[in-house]
Scaffold this motif. Structure first.
Motif, PDB file in Angstrom:
ATOM      1  N   VAL A 131       0.830  -1.198   0.000  1.00 37.27           N
ATOM      2  CA  VAL A 131       0.000   0.000   0.000  1.00 37.27           C
ATOM      3  C   VAL A 131       0.867   1.251   0.000  1.00 37.27           C
ATOM      4  O   VAL A 131       1.908   1.305   0.647  1.00 37.27           O
ATOM      5  CB  VAL A 131      -0.967  -0.043   1.215  1.00 37.27           C
ATOM      6  CG1 VAL A 131      -0.244   0.132   2.529  1.00 37.27           C
ATOM      7  CG2 VAL A 131      -2.075   0.963   1.080  1.00 37.27           C
ATOM      8  N   ILE A 132       0.400   2.236  -0.767  1.00 30.37           N
ATOM      9  CA  ILE A 132       1.071   3.534  -0.763  1.00 30.37           C
ATOM     10  C   ILE A 132       0.546   4.319   0.423  1.00 30.37           C
ATOM     11  O   ILE A 132      -0.662   4.303   0.710  1.00 30.37           O
ATOM     12  CB  ILE A 132       0.811   4.280  -2.090  1.00 30.37           C
ATOM     13  CG1 ILE A 132       1.438   3.477  -3.230  1.00 30.37           C
ATOM     14  CG2 ILE A 132       1.373   5.703  -2.048  1.00 30.37           C
ATOM     15  CD1 ILE A 132       1.153   4.043  -4.598  1.00 30.37           C
ATOM     16  N   ALA A 133       1.448   5.019   1.113  1.00 29.40           N
ATOM     17  CA  ALA A 133       1.057   5.706   2.349  1.00 29.40           C
ATOM     18  C   ALA A 133       0.020   6.791   2.095  1.00 29.40           C
ATOM     19  O   ALA A 133       0.106   7.545   1.132  1.00 29.40           O
ATOM     20  CB  ALA A 133       2.294   6.322   2.994  1.00 29.40           C
ATOM     21  N   ASP A 174      -6.418  16.555  -1.131  1.00 32.89           N
ATOM     22  CA  ASP A 174      -7.400  15.497  -1.410  1.00 32.89           C
ATOM     23  C   ASP A 174      -6.900  14.721  -2.615  1.00 32.89           C
ATOM     24  O   ASP A 174      -6.493  15.321  -3.604  1.00 32.89           O
ATOM     25  CB  ASP A 174      -8.753  16.108  -1.826  1.00 32.89           C
ATOM     26  CG  ASP A 174      -9.436  16.849  -0.691  1.00 32.89           C
ATOM     27  OD1 ASP A 174      -9.549  16.283   0.400  1.00 32.89           O
ATOM     28  OD2 ASP A 174      -9.863  18.001  -0.922  1.00 32.89           O
ATOM     29  N   ASP A 175      -6.937  13.394  -2.542  1.00 32.00           N
ATOM     30  CA  ASP A 175      -6.687  12.608  -3.760  1.00 32.00           C
ATOM     31  C   ASP A 175      -7.442  11.294  -3.652  1.00 32.00           C
ATOM     32  O   ASP A 175      -8.262  11.123  -2.738  1.00 32.00           O
ATOM     33  CB  ASP A 175      -5.192  12.442  -4.066  1.00 32.00           C
ATOM     34  CG  ASP A 175      -4.487  11.519  -3.074  1.00 32.00           C
ATOM     35  OD1 ASP A 175      -5.173  10.863  -2.280  1.00 32.00           O
ATOM     36  OD2 ASP A 175      -3.246  11.443  -3.113  1.00 32.00           O
ATOM     37  N   ILE A 176      -7.171  10.361  -4.588  1.00 31.40           N
ATOM     38  CA  ILE A 176      -7.969   9.141  -4.602  1.00 31.40           C
ATOM     39  C   ILE A 176      -7.773   8.289  -3.353  1.00 31.40           C
ATOM     40  O   ILE A 176      -8.618   7.479  -3.014  1.00 31.40           O
ATOM     41  CB  ILE A 176      -7.671   8.253  -5.844  1.00 31.40           C
ATOM     42  CG1 ILE A 176      -6.162   8.093  -6.017  1.00 31.40           C
ATOM     43  CG2 ILE A 176      -8.351   8.781  -7.087  1.00 31.40           C
ATOM     44  CD1 ILE A 176      -5.791   6.900  -6.859  1.00 31.40           C
ATOM     45  N   ARG A 177      -6.670   8.500  -2.644  1.00 33.57           N
ATOM     46  CA  ARG A 177      -6.412   7.648  -1.482  1.00 33.57           C
ATOM     47  C   ARG A 177      -7.077   8.173  -0.215  1.00 33.57           C
ATOM     48  O   ARG A 177      -7.473   7.392   0.647  1.00 33.57           O
ATOM     49  CB  ARG A 177      -4.907   7.475  -1.269  1.00 33.57           C
ATOM     50  CG  ARG A 177      -4.308   6.445  -2.203  1.00 33.57           C
ATOM     51  CD  ARG A 177      -2.875   6.143  -1.849  1.00 33.57           C
ATOM     52  NE  ARG A 177      -1.983   7.232  -2.200  1.00 33.57           N
ATOM     53  CZ  ARG A 177      -1.534   7.456  -3.408  1.00 33.57           C
ATOM     54  NH1 ARG A 177      -1.870   6.678  -4.392  1.00 33.57           N
ATOM     55  NH2 ARG A 177      -0.724   8.475  -3.646  1.00 33.57           N
ATOM     56  N   ALA A 178      -7.163   9.514  -0.063  1.00 39.61           N
ATOM     57  CA  ALA A 178      -7.758  10.066   1.173  1.00 39.61           C
ATOM     58  C   ALA A 178      -8.021  11.555   0.995  1.00 39.61           C
ATOM     59  O   ALA A 178      -7.427  12.199   0.132  1.00 39.61           O
ATOM     60  CB  ALA A 178      -6.803   9.862   2.353  1.00 39.61           C
TER      61      ALA A 178
END
Ligand SMILES: Cc1cc2nc3c(=O)[nH]c(=O)nc-3n(C[C@H](O)[C@H](O)[C@H](O)COP(=O)(O)OP(=O)(O)OC[C@H]3O[C@@H](n4cnc5c(N)ncnc54)[C@H](O)[C@@H]3O)c2cc1C
Length: 265
Positions: free
Chosen positions: A177-179, A240-244
């Protein structure tokens, strides 16, 4: 495509003198993804894996060719803990710290440790050696200060690395997983604390106000911890991005740094 396989750093920088814009290839775990998605076209490639001196490591030096698998067993707890979270065993067995630095993703997992201990990045070219403090090396998201004709030779650590170090990362699952946020907190023998965070700014960053507060107080009460957490959350610059969301990242930064501070105290 032309490719060269130098076996010494000196030969590699000679090749780069005539091919200054050549692509450097270490483990290929970032580069080949870009090539496979046709985001990058390779014309001239300098493959670095046959250069044994790039894989050297001692008490204050980590060669660019040192893999995450070796860093997992390194003496620096904050770096070993970070390396253990990188990708899968396959990725860790070939992916290198030099490639991590070359990509310079804001979420690169080795960077919170490097920033927390004030490491410097050493670059070599045919014209000599350039040593850049970590905060001059990282210039933006996926950008660094490497110039054409240079390669990253390795990382220089300060003589005294704080004895207590802790790293942790928040992701959407527990492996591969990317942090969303990563952090490293250190504490030296004098009690001085450093706090570095990844994936919550254009580059890895230090929470200097939180450090100054806790280093002035030198005691750990619930009030201090609350204030430390608040200052860390204030200092990060998440997006903000697709991960959080930025709001989640800001909250998680404070919580993560607080937990790590309790661990190193
Ligand atoms: C499935 C998967 C999971 C991953 N998980 C993580 C993760 O959890 N955490 C994380 O941080 N990363 C992760 N990565 C990204 C990658 O594995 C790391 O960034 C790794 O450290 C890259 O090293 P490499 O040797 O493979 O670099 P390469 O792919 O060979 O190179 C990466 C970049 O650096 C440049 N480069 C390489 N060596 C040098 C050098 N000596 N000098 C100058 N430039 C150089 C290359 O030209 C290229 O631009 C993941 C990748 C994949 C595919």
């Amino acid at each position: 495509m032309q490719i060269e396989y130098p076996t010494t750093v000196s030969d590699a920088v000679d090749v780069l003198a005539s091919w200054p814009d050549a692509t450097l290839l270490s483990g290929g775990t970032d580069l080949m993804v870009e090539v496979n998605y046709r985001h990058r076209r390779l014309d001239q490639v300098v493959a670095l894996r046959r250069i044994a001196e790039l894989a050297e490591m001692d008490s204050a030096w980590i060669g660019a060719g040192v893999t995450h698998a070796r860093l997992e067993r390194s003496p620096w707890q904050g770096l070993a803990e970070a390396a253990r979270t990188v990708g899968s065993p396959q990725i860790r067995s070939v992916g290198t710290i030099g490639g991590n630095l070359g990509t310079a993703s804001p979420a690169g997992d080795t960077f919170p440790f490097l920033a927390a201990v004030d490491a410097a990045i050493v670059l070599r070219s045919a014209s000599g050696v350039r040593t850049l403090p970590w905060d001059e090396f990282f210039t933006g998201p996926k950008q660094n200060a490497r110039r054409p004709g240079e390669l990253i030779a390795g990382v220089q650590l300060p003589e005294a690395v704080p004895a207590r170090q802790a790293f942790a990362k928040v992701g959407r699952r527990s492996a591969m997983v990317i942090a969303i946020v990563s952090a490293c907190v250190t504490r030296n023998e004098d009690g001085d604390v450093t706090v570095a965070l990844g994936a919550v700014g254009p580059t890895v960053l230090r929470a200097r106000q939180a450090e100054a507060m806790i280093n002035a107080e030198r005691r750990l009460t619930d009030t201090m911890l609350d204030e430390f957490q608040r200052l860390v959350a204030d200092e990060v610059q998440p997006i903000d991005d697709i991960r959080a969301s930025a709001a989640y990242r800001r909250h998680a930064s404070g919580v993560l740094a607080r937990r790590l501070l309790e661990r190193v105290w």
